[in-house]
Design a protein around this motif. Structure first.
Motif, PDB file in Angstrom:
ATOM      1  N   GLU A  14      52.290 -30.667  69.911  1.00 52.20           N
ATOM      2  CA  GLU A  14      51.761 -29.637  70.817  1.00 52.20           C
ATOM      3  C   GLU A  14      50.460 -30.088  71.478  1.00 52.20           C
ATOM      4  N   ILE A  15      49.635 -30.830  70.727  1.00 48.21           N
ATOM      5  CA  ILE A  15      48.377 -31.337  71.289  1.00 48.21           C
ATOM      6  C   ILE A  15      48.656 -32.479  72.273  1.00 48.21           C
ATOM      7  N   VAL A  16      49.674 -33.303  71.970  1.00 47.81           N
ATOM      8  CA  VAL A  16      50.084 -34.347  72.925  1.00 47.81           C
ATOM      9  C   VAL A  16      50.492 -33.687  74.242  1.00 47.81           C
ATOM     10  N   LYS A  17      51.269 -32.597  74.139  1.00 41.92           N
ATOM     11  CA  LYS A  17      51.699 -31.862  75.338  1.00 41.92           C
ATOM     12  C   LYS A  17      50.473 -31.393  76.143  1.00 41.92           C
ATOM     13  N   LYS A  18      49.457 -30.916  75.398  1.00 42.93           N
ATOM     14  CA  LYS A  18      48.229 -30.441  76.056  1.00 42.93           C
ATOM     15  C   LYS A  18      47.503 -31.554  76.796  1.00 42.93           C
ATOM     16  N   VAL A  19      47.348 -32.729  76.143  1.00 46.18           N
ATOM     17  CA  VAL A  19      46.609 -33.814  76.814  1.00 46.18           C
ATOM     18  C   VAL A  19      47.374 -34.336  78.023  1.00 46.18           C
ATOM     19  N   VAL A  20      48.710 -34.338  77.926  1.00 47.66           N
ATOM     20  CA  VAL A  20      49.509 -34.773  79.079  1.00 47.66           C
ATOM     21  C   VAL A  20      49.248 -33.834  80.254  1.00 47.66           C
ATOM     22  N   GLY A  21      49.271 -32.518  79.999  1.00 45.57           N
ATOM     23  CA  GLY A  21      49.011 -31.541  81.056  1.00 45.57           C
ATOM     24  C   GLY A  21      47.598 -31.643  81.604  1.00 45.57           C
ATOM     25  N   LYS A  22      46.650 -31.762  80.691  1.00 46.04           N
ATOM     26  CA  LYS A  22      45.230 -31.814  81.072  1.00 46.04           C
ATOM     27  C   LYS A  22      44.918 -33.050  81.926  1.00 46.04           C
ATOM     28  N   SER A  23      45.590 -34.173  81.607  1.00 46.44           N
ATOM     29  CA  SER A  23      45.311 -35.422  82.330  1.00 46.44           C
ATOM     30  C   SER A  23      45.964 -35.454  83.709  1.00 46.44           C
ATOM     31  N   ARG A  24      46.983 -34.613  83.899  1.00 49.74           N
ATOM     32  CA  ARG A  24      47.747 -34.551  85.151  1.00 49.74           C
ATOM     33  C   ARG A  24      48.430 -35.890  85.485  1.00 49.74           C
ATOM     34  N   THR A  25      48.777 -36.642  84.462  1.00 44.73           N
ATOM     35  CA  THR A  25      49.485 -37.909  84.689  1.00 44.73           C
ATOM     36  C   THR A  25      50.963 -37.644  84.959  1.00 44.73           C
ATOM     37  N   GLY A  26      51.566 -38.530  85.736  1.00 48.11           N
ATOM     38  CA  GLY A  26      53.000 -38.438  85.972  1.00 48.11           C
ATOM     39  C   GLY A  26      53.790 -39.387  85.092  1.00 48.11           C
ATOM     40  N   VAL A  27      53.078 -40.216  84.321  1.00 47.21           N
ATOM     41  CA  VAL A  27      53.735 -41.220  83.473  1.00 47.21           C
ATOM     42  C   VAL A  27      54.263 -40.544  82.209  1.00 47.21           C
ATOM     43  N   ARG A  28      55.441 -40.966  81.760  1.00 48.95           N
ATOM     44  CA  ARG A  28      56.024 -40.355  80.556  1.00 48.95           C
ATOM     45  C   ARG A  28      56.387 -41.378  79.481  1.00 48.95           C
ATOM     46  N   LEU A  29      55.974 -42.622  79.679  1.00 49.96           N
ATOM     47  CA  LEU A  29      56.191 -43.656  78.666  1.00 49.96           C
ATOM     48  C   LEU A  29      54.862 -43.940  77.982  1.00 49.96           C
ATOM     49  N   ALA A  30      54.893 -44.211  76.678  1.00 55.17           N
ATOM     50  CA  ALA A  30      53.629 -44.324  75.948  1.00 55.17           C
ATOM     51  C   ALA A  30      53.620 -45.470  74.951  1.00 55.17           C
ATOM     52  N   SER A  31      52.387 -45.887  74.684  1.00 55.56           N
ATOM     53  CA  SER A  31      52.093 -46.869  73.650  1.00 55.56           C
ATOM     54  C   SER A  31      51.209 -46.168  72.629  1.00 55.56           C
ATOM     55  N   VAL A  32      51.540 -46.300  71.342  1.00 51.30           N
ATOM     56  CA  VAL A  32      50.813 -45.592  70.289  1.00 51.30           C
ATOM     57  C   VAL A  32      50.523 -46.602  69.177  1.00 51.30           C
ATOM     58  N   ALA A  33      49.618 -46.288  68.259  1.00 49.18           N
ATOM     59  CA  ALA A  33      49.259 -47.268  67.221  1.00 49.18           C
ATOM     60  C   ALA A  33      49.295 -46.657  65.830  1.00 49.18           C
ATOM     61  N   VAL A  34      49.588 -47.519  64.848  1.00 46.29           N
ATOM     62  CA  VAL A  34      49.430 -47.146  63.445  1.00 46.29           C
ATOM     63  C   VAL A  34      48.147 -47.807  62.933  1.00 46.29           C
ATOM     64  N   ALA A  35      47.567 -47.238  61.878  1.00 47.01           N
ATOM     65  CA  ALA A  35      46.343 -47.788  61.301  1.00 47.01           C
ATOM     66  C   ALA A  35      46.635 -49.143  60.666  1.00 47.01           C
ATOM     67  N   GLY A  36      45.640 -50.019  60.705  1.00 49.09           N
ATOM     68  CA  GLY A  36      45.799 -51.353  60.114  1.00 49.09           C
ATOM     69  C   GLY A  36      46.181 -51.294  58.645  1.00 49.09           C
ATOM     70  N   SER A  37      45.671 -50.289  57.936  1.00 48.41           N
ATOM     71  CA  SER A  37      45.943 -50.183  56.501  1.00 48.41           C
ATOM     72  C   SER A  37      47.407 -49.850  56.222  1.00 48.41           C
ATOM     73  N   ALA A  38      48.133 -49.383  57.265  1.00 47.83           N
ATOM     74  CA  ALA A  38      49.550 -49.028  57.087  1.00 47.83           C
ATOM     75  C   ALA A  38      50.474 -50.213  57.359  1.00 47.83           C
ATOM     76  N   VAL A  39      49.885 -51.351  57.780  1.00 53.80           N
ATOM     77  CA  VAL A  39      50.684 -52.492  58.231  1.00 53.80           C
ATOM     78  C   VAL A  39      50.428 -53.713  57.342  1.00 53.80           C
ATOM     79  N   ILE A  40      51.514 -54.396  56.996  1.00 55.69           N
ATOM     80  CA  ILE A  40      51.400 -55.685  56.297  1.00 55.69           C
ATOM     81  C   ILE A  40      51.644 -56.768  57.337  1.00 55.69           C
ATOM     82  N   THR A  41      50.725 -57.729  57.439  1.00 57.87           N
ATOM     83  CA  THR A  41      50.967 -58.862  58.334  1.00 57.87           C
ATOM     84  C   THR A  41      50.943 -60.146  57.520  1.00 57.87           C
TER      85      THR A  41
END
Length: 354
Positions: free
Chosen positions: A62-89
């Protein structure tokens, strides 16, 4: 394969889901110049994300929906991240003669010897780093693995918010990518600087050390701006929302600076000094060339000067947008205030141009 290293040419929104807010950023690029097309920040309901783990995908969506509306962007594809502590490299060696598909097949077969979780519970990706220094017939391959649950909860939240996830990155890599925008602000005669980026968020402080613009160390500590908010609440009898607003906008009693803000600043300085000491004691390094403060707490007045006095190292506040132009939808003063907390979102948005 979950898309950390995939090559993408579409415009992607950088969406940073932290413990206290969702930050969205859209960049465009002309030649080697970036432009901020849109951005928005919106606070999250309490406990919907705890220590960077999503506990309520619906509320976050619901908050993602809010920021999309607030930003007035037309883009609908996204890049997101997980915390380093959640990843094994892990860097492994593979035959240089294998095609990308053959590499992927072999890694899928062999991954269980590198990853301490059942393979059906993890998302895996890899990137070929180049020829192995020890054997010219092999290549070094960076393997990254993360529990599927961490990836899927982020994808679910973005989908609820009307976005499609194209890339799931790692926060440390996003910071490393955004650092390329800060190099001109910290460069001196040396090219190969060792830089400590201290990202102080709401509940978590992450130290990333970069040598020659590559991440060599990351460590997360439980400490952040929430401690100041809670002290404001306790002392002045305010709700979380009121305390958060007062912290940003002012209007607190006269004793606030002396009795509440100053002790918090001192705690921040101690935290940065302690994080650096921990890095020095657990690596072959005994100094860094500069410290860059990021995250919401970095906007605290005079904090960079206080840290610099304490640790004796040049300290600046991150502003990845210093040399960017701004589109008509962007409020320049709001972006300037939020800039230090947008490092991860910026690194994620830069995935559009990989």
């Amino acid at each position: 394969m979950f898309g950390i290293f995939g090559k993408k040419k579409e415009t992607l929104l950088g969406v940073d889901i932290s413990s206290s807010s969702v930050k969205l950023l859209e960049l465009s690029k002309s030649g080697d110049k970036y432009r901020v097309e849109s951005y928005a920040v919106e606070p999250l309901p309490a406990n919907s994300v705890v220590e960077k783990n999503i506990t309520d995908a619906e509320a976050v969506g619901e908050i993602v929906k809010k920021v999309v509306g607030k930003s007035r962007t037309g883009v609908r594809l996204a890049s997101v991240a997980v915390a380093g502590s959640a990843v094994i490299t892990k860097t492994i060696q593979m035959s240089a003669n294998l095609s990308e598909q053959e590499l992927e097949d072999q890694i899928s077969v062999e991954a269980d010897q590198y990853i301490p979780y059942p393979l059906d519970e993890v998302a895996i990706d890899f990137e070929v780093l180049g020829e192995s220094e020890t054997n010219s017939e092999q290549v070094d391959v960076l393997l990254a693995a993360c529990r599927k649950e961490n990836v899927e909860l982020r994808e679910d939240a973005l989908e609820i918010g009307g976005l499609t996830t194209r890339v799931v990155d790692v926060e440390a890599y996003a910071i490393e990518r955004a650092f390329t925008l800060l190099q001109s602000q910290v460069d001196d005669a040396e090219d190969e600087l060792t830089v400590a980026i201290v990202d102080i968020g709401s509940t978590m402080t992450t130290l990333s050390v970069l040598a020659d613009a590559k991440t060599i160390y990351t460590r997360e500590q439980l400490f952040g701006g929430k401690q100041l908010t809670e002290e404001i609440q306790r002392r002045y009898g305010l709700s979380v929302e009121e305390a958060g607003l007062a912290k940003k906008q002012g209007g607190l009693p006269d004793d606030y600076e002396r009795e509440v803000l100053e002790p918090f600043k001192e705690a921040v300085v101690q935290q940065v000094a302690r994080s650096l000491q921990f890095f020095f004691s657990s690596s072959q390094y005994n100094e860094v060339d500069c410290v860059i403060l990021a995250g919401g707490v970095a906007s605290t007045p005079n904090i960079a000067e206080l840290v610099q006095d304490k640790v004796g190292i040049q300290t600046t506040v991150a502003n990845p947008f210093a040399e960017m132009t701004l589109g008509p939808k962007v409020n320049a003063s709001a972006l300037s205030n939020d800039a230090p907390s947008l490092m991860i979102a910026c690194g994620l948005a830069m995935r559009s141009f990989d």
